[in-house]
Design a protein around this motif. Structure first.
Motif, PDB file in Angstrom:
ATOM      1  N   THR A 125      -8.963  -6.519   9.565  1.00 24.59           N
ATOM      2  CA  THR A 125      -9.594  -7.007  10.804  1.00 24.59           C
ATOM      3  C   THR A 125      -9.063  -6.254  12.019  1.00 24.59           C
ATOM      4  O   THR A 125      -8.631  -6.858  13.012  1.00 24.59           O
ATOM      5  CB  THR A 125      -9.359  -8.527  10.972  1.00 24.59           C
ATOM      6  OG1 THR A 125      -9.512  -9.175   9.705  1.00 24.59           O
ATOM      7  CG2 THR A 125     -10.383  -9.118  11.931  1.00 24.59           C
ATOM      8  N   GLY A 126      -9.076  -4.942  11.938  1.00 19.83           N
ATOM      9  CA  GLY A 126      -8.700  -4.105  13.078  1.00 19.83           C
ATOM     10  C   GLY A 126      -7.216  -3.876  13.260  1.00 19.83           C
ATOM     11  O   GLY A 126      -6.796  -3.229  14.229  1.00 19.83           O
ATOM     12  N   ARG A 127      -6.422  -4.365  12.334  1.00 10.61           N
ATOM     13  CA  ARG A 127      -4.967  -4.252  12.516  1.00 10.61           C
ATOM     14  C   ARG A 127      -4.427  -2.849  12.249  1.00 10.61           C
ATOM     15  O   ARG A 127      -3.323  -2.519  12.684  1.00 10.61           O
ATOM     16  CB  ARG A 127      -4.255  -5.272  11.624  1.00 10.61           C
ATOM     17  CG  ARG A 127      -4.379  -6.703  12.144  1.00 10.61           C
ATOM     18  CD  ARG A 127      -3.852  -7.717  11.150  1.00 10.61           C
ATOM     19  NE  ARG A 127      -3.844  -9.068  11.679  1.00 10.61           N
ATOM     20  CZ  ARG A 127      -4.898  -9.869  11.740  1.00 10.61           C
ATOM     21  NH1 ARG A 127      -6.066  -9.432  11.316  1.00 10.61           N
ATOM     22  NH2 ARG A 127      -4.788 -11.086  12.220  1.00 10.61           N
ATOM     23  N   LEU A 128      -5.177  -2.024  11.527  1.00 13.34           N
ATOM     24  CA  LEU A 128      -4.697  -0.664  11.236  1.00 13.34           C
ATOM     25  C   LEU A 128      -4.443   0.106  12.527  1.00 13.34           C
ATOM     26  O   LEU A 128      -3.424   0.798  12.667  1.00 13.34           O
ATOM     27  CB  LEU A 128      -5.703   0.084  10.359  1.00 13.34           C
ATOM     28  CG  LEU A 128      -5.984  -0.493   8.967  1.00 13.34           C
ATOM     29  CD1 LEU A 128      -6.927   0.426   8.204  1.00 13.34           C
ATOM     30  CD2 LEU A 128      -4.698  -0.712   8.183  1.00 13.34           C
ATOM     31  N   GLU A 129      -5.349   0.001  13.469  1.00 11.17           N
ATOM     32  CA  GLU A 129      -5.187   0.682  14.762  1.00 11.17           C
ATOM     33  C   GLU A 129      -3.993   0.124  15.523  1.00 11.17           C
ATOM     34  O   GLU A 129      -3.225   0.872  16.142  1.00 11.17           O
ATOM     35  CB  GLU A 129      -6.468   0.534  15.590  1.00 11.17           C
ATOM     36  CG  GLU A 129      -6.394   1.232  16.945  1.00 11.17           C
ATOM     37  CD  GLU A 129      -7.630   1.006  17.792  1.00 11.17           C
ATOM     38  OE1 GLU A 129      -7.595   1.342  18.991  1.00 11.17           O
ATOM     39  OE2 GLU A 129      -8.635   0.489  17.253  1.00 11.17           O
ATOM     40  N   ILE A 130      -3.836  -1.200  15.474  1.00 12.09           N
ATOM     41  CA  ILE A 130      -2.702  -1.835  16.159  1.00 12.09           C
ATOM     42  C   ILE A 130      -1.389  -1.359  15.555  1.00 12.09           C
ATOM     43  O   ILE A 130      -0.436  -1.025  16.277  1.00 12.09           O
ATOM     44  CB  ILE A 130      -2.818  -3.372  16.071  1.00 12.09           C
ATOM     45  CG1 ILE A 130      -4.076  -3.858  16.788  1.00 12.09           C
ATOM     46  CG2 ILE A 130      -1.579  -4.039  16.666  1.00 12.09           C
ATOM     47  CD1 ILE A 130      -4.404  -5.315  16.555  1.00 12.09           C
ATOM     48  N   TRP A 131      -1.323  -1.322  14.220  1.00 13.70           N
ATOM     49  CA  TRP A 131      -0.102  -0.854  13.558  1.00 13.70           C
ATOM     50  C   TRP A 131       0.206   0.586  13.928  1.00 13.70           C
ATOM     51  O   TRP A 131       1.365   0.938  14.189  1.00 13.70           O
ATOM     52  CB  TRP A 131      -0.242  -0.986  12.043  1.00 13.70           C
ATOM     53  CG  TRP A 131      -0.350  -2.397  11.556  1.00 13.70           C
ATOM     54  CD1 TRP A 131      -0.047  -3.526  12.246  1.00 13.70           C
ATOM     55  CD2 TRP A 131      -0.825  -2.830  10.276  1.00 13.70           C
ATOM     56  NE1 TRP A 131      -0.296  -4.647  11.490  1.00 13.70           N
ATOM     57  CE2 TRP A 131      -0.771  -4.250  10.272  1.00 13.70           C
ATOM     58  CE3 TRP A 131      -1.281  -2.171   9.143  1.00 13.70           C
ATOM     59  CZ2 TRP A 131      -1.149  -4.997   9.153  1.00 13.70           C
ATOM     60  CZ3 TRP A 131      -1.667  -2.913   8.035  1.00 13.70           C
ATOM     61  CH2 TRP A 131      -1.596  -4.319   8.047  1.00 13.70           C
ATOM     62  N   ASP A 132      -0.822   1.436  13.967  1.00 11.23           N
ATOM     63  CA  ASP A 132      -0.616   2.843  14.323  1.00 11.23           C
ATOM     64  C   ASP A 132      -0.014   2.972  15.721  1.00 11.23           C
ATOM     65  O   ASP A 132       0.948   3.722  15.938  1.00 11.23           O
ATOM     66  CB  ASP A 132      -1.950   3.610  14.274  1.00 11.23           C
ATOM     67  CG  ASP A 132      -2.392   3.912  12.851  1.00 11.23           C
ATOM     68  OD1 ASP A 132      -1.529   3.928  11.955  1.00 11.23           O
ATOM     69  OD2 ASP A 132      -3.601   4.119  12.647  1.00 11.23           O
ATOM     70  N   ASN A 133      -0.570   2.236  16.663  1.00 18.62           N
ATOM     71  CA  ASN A 133      -0.080   2.302  18.039  1.00 18.62           C
ATOM     72  C   ASN A 133       1.314   1.712  18.171  1.00 18.62           C
ATOM     73  O   ASN A 133       2.138   2.207  18.958  1.00 18.62           O
ATOM     74  CB  ASN A 133      -1.053   1.584  18.973  1.00 18.62           C
ATOM     75  CG  ASN A 133      -2.374   2.322  19.117  1.00 18.62           C
ATOM     76  OD1 ASN A 133      -2.419   3.538  19.055  1.00 18.62           O
ATOM     77  ND2 ASN A 133      -3.455   1.578  19.298  1.00 18.62           N
ATOM     78  N   ALA A 134       1.583   0.642  17.409  1.00 14.53           N
ATOM     79  CA  ALA A 134       2.916   0.046  17.441  1.00 14.53           C
ATOM     80  C   ALA A 134       3.958   1.015  16.889  1.00 14.53           C
ATOM     81  O   ALA A 134       5.061   1.160  17.449  1.00 14.53           O
ATOM     82  CB  ALA A 134       2.928  -1.249  16.635  1.00 14.53           C
ATOM     83  N   ILE A 135       3.619   1.696  15.797  1.00 18.20           N
ATOM     84  CA  ILE A 135       4.540   2.661  15.183  1.00 18.20           C
ATOM     85  C   ILE A 135       4.824   3.819  16.147  1.00 18.20           C
ATOM     86  O   ILE A 135       5.965   4.281  16.267  1.00 18.20           O
ATOM     87  CB  ILE A 135       3.967   3.176  13.843  1.00 18.20           C
ATOM     88  CG1 ILE A 135       3.979   2.041  12.801  1.00 18.20           C
ATOM     89  CG2 ILE A 135       4.772   4.369  13.321  1.00 18.20           C
ATOM     90  CD1 ILE A 135       3.191   2.347  11.542  1.00 18.20           C
ATOM     91  N   LYS A 136       3.796   4.291  16.860  1.00 17.84           N
ATOM     92  CA  LYS A 136       3.993   5.356  17.845  1.00 17.84           C
ATOM     93  C   LYS A 136       4.927   4.887  18.974  1.00 17.84           C
ATOM     94  O   LYS A 136       5.804   5.637  19.418  1.00 17.84           O
ATOM     95  CB  LYS A 136       2.645   5.767  18.435  1.00 17.84           C
ATOM     96  CG  LYS A 136       1.741   6.523  17.477  1.00 17.84           C
ATOM     97  CD  LYS A 136       0.405   6.816  18.122  1.00 17.84           C
ATOM     98  CE  LYS A 136      -0.543   7.487  17.126  1.00 17.84           C
ATOM     99  NZ  LYS A 136      -1.906   7.707  17.717  1.00 17.84           N
TER     100      LYS A 136
END
Length: 394
Positions: free
Chosen positions: A262-273
């Motif tokens: 539910t869209g969390r992949l993008e959130i995880w990517d930005n959090a990791i950055k």
């Protein structure tokens, strides 16, 4: 259940941490609960000094994590009030359990009654008033019905620690009826009204408790350290390496979700950055506006993953404190792995960790999964050692 002065005091000290979401909509009652938390914190400090007692390792590790988060929040200009509130809430509930852990039966009875009162009232509001008893208006999620324990996606915050407490109550008191009935109400409530994560978490926790052969497999092949390490490894493989295709039948077929979480992949990517830019200290507790800019998604006010959230807020320093809490529990349960309570506790920690894949789980009641196991198993180990010592003398 015998009521005595210590039982009543313990029950009252735990009460402020069981504030239903509905009461937070009533300013006077909400302020009363908030004031009660501060009074309990003062009482606990007084008790430590009066008894000349050092807080337990769990309390100290949790305090270290929250104090560090508060310091980073101050330095980064974050939401200091929330950081202070988290410090008081999380450390105080751990300290209450610490001071009353010498009688684990009494402690679990107090927790059990709190969960029963709140969850049964919530079930009444669910099934009698399915459209809610008030309306929740959120800028991100729109309008939703509110029940006694709040929004339906937050039910797991109550239901999961409630299940853990119920099954520990069953093991300690050797009484099953209350455990089974509370478990039934929780499952019915989740299946009818809950979110997919809550349903999955509650069912996952119950499986080895109601199916003995699964519990046997866990006992044999997933001892404390191995079980937690495998769980964390799976989470890292999903969040960082994106190895999760094997979960499609569960995510899509059973839970009705999608393979983007539910869209969390993008959130995880930005959090990791963001974490890579400040890995050591983290960012503290940030404002919603900063969160939206950081995670690149209007609905994202946090990392939507518990491990990422800890590292984002507190850096690798905070992660060390967080890991210490796990290590303390694992070490304690490892020594008592033959004991059914230790097995239930470790499974509770594993499920808590799994529930953190898609959401952050920084709630006082959810933290019971990382606090209660140590006290339960440690005290049972002390009791067993005392019996063996007396038996040897005889």
């Amino acid at each position: 259940m015998k009521l005595n002065t210590r039982w009543i005091i313990c029950f009252c000290l735990l009460l402020p941490f069981f504030e239903p979401q509905y009461f937070k909509t009533i300013p006077l009652i909400n302020k009363g609960y908030q004031l009660a938390v501060y009074l309990v914190a003062i009482w606990i400090i007084f008790e430590y000094f009066r008894k000349r007692r050092m807080p337990s390792k769990i309390v100290l590790a949790l305090a270290g994590l929250e104090v560090w988060t508060l310091l980073i929040t101050l330095l980064s200009g974050g939401i200091v009030n929330t950081a202070v509130q988290n410090l008081i809430n999380f450390v105080t509930i751990a300290a209450v359990l610490d001071l009353y852990s010498h009688n684990v039966k009494q402690l679990v009875q107090c927790l059990m009654l709190h969960f029963e009162i709140c969850i049964y009232i919530n079930a009444f509001t669910l099934f009698v008033m399915p459209n809610g008893i008030y309306t929740i208006i959120n800028s991100v999620y729109g309008v939703s019905p509110g029940y006694f324990l709040g929004w339906h996606h937050l039910f797991v915050v109550w239901f999961f620690p409630g299940l853990l407490t119920a099954w520990l109550y069953k093991e300690i008191t050797k009484k099953s009826l209350r455990c089974y009935f509370l478990s039934l109400i929780i499952i019915l409530s989740e299946l009818k009204f809950g979110g997919s994560t809550g349903i999955a978490g509650c069912v996952l926790f119950l499986l080895p408790n109601i199916l003995p052969h699964i519990k046997t497999i866990i006992k044999k092949y997933l001892p404390p350290a191995r079980g937690v390490i495998i769980t964390v490894a799976i989470i890292i493989s999903i969040v960082y390496f994106r190895i999760y295709d094997y979960l499609e039948p569960l995510i899509v077929g059973v839970l009705g979700g999608d393979m983007t979480f539910t869209g969390r992949l993008e959130i995880w990517d930005n959090a990791i950055k963001a974490i890579a830019a400040k890995p050591l200290q983290g960012y503290g507790i940030i404002t919603q506006s900063v969160a939206v800019k950081t995670f690149g998604f209007t609905a994202a006010t946090h990392c939507h993953n518990q491990l990422l959230q800890v590292i984002y807020q507190s850096g690798l320093v905070g992660l060390c404190f967080y890991a210490v809490i796990y290590v303390i529990n694992i070490s304690c349960c490892k020594r008592m792995w033959h004991d059914t309570c230790a097995q239930t506790c470790i499974w509770g920690i594993i499920v808590y960790t799994v529930l953190g894949i898609t959401e952050q789980r920084e709630y006082a009641l959810m933290y019971l999964a990382l606090i209660l196991p140590y006290y339960i198993v440690h005290q049972r180990a002390k009791k067993r050692s005392s019996r063996n010592f007396l038996g040897g003398q005889l």
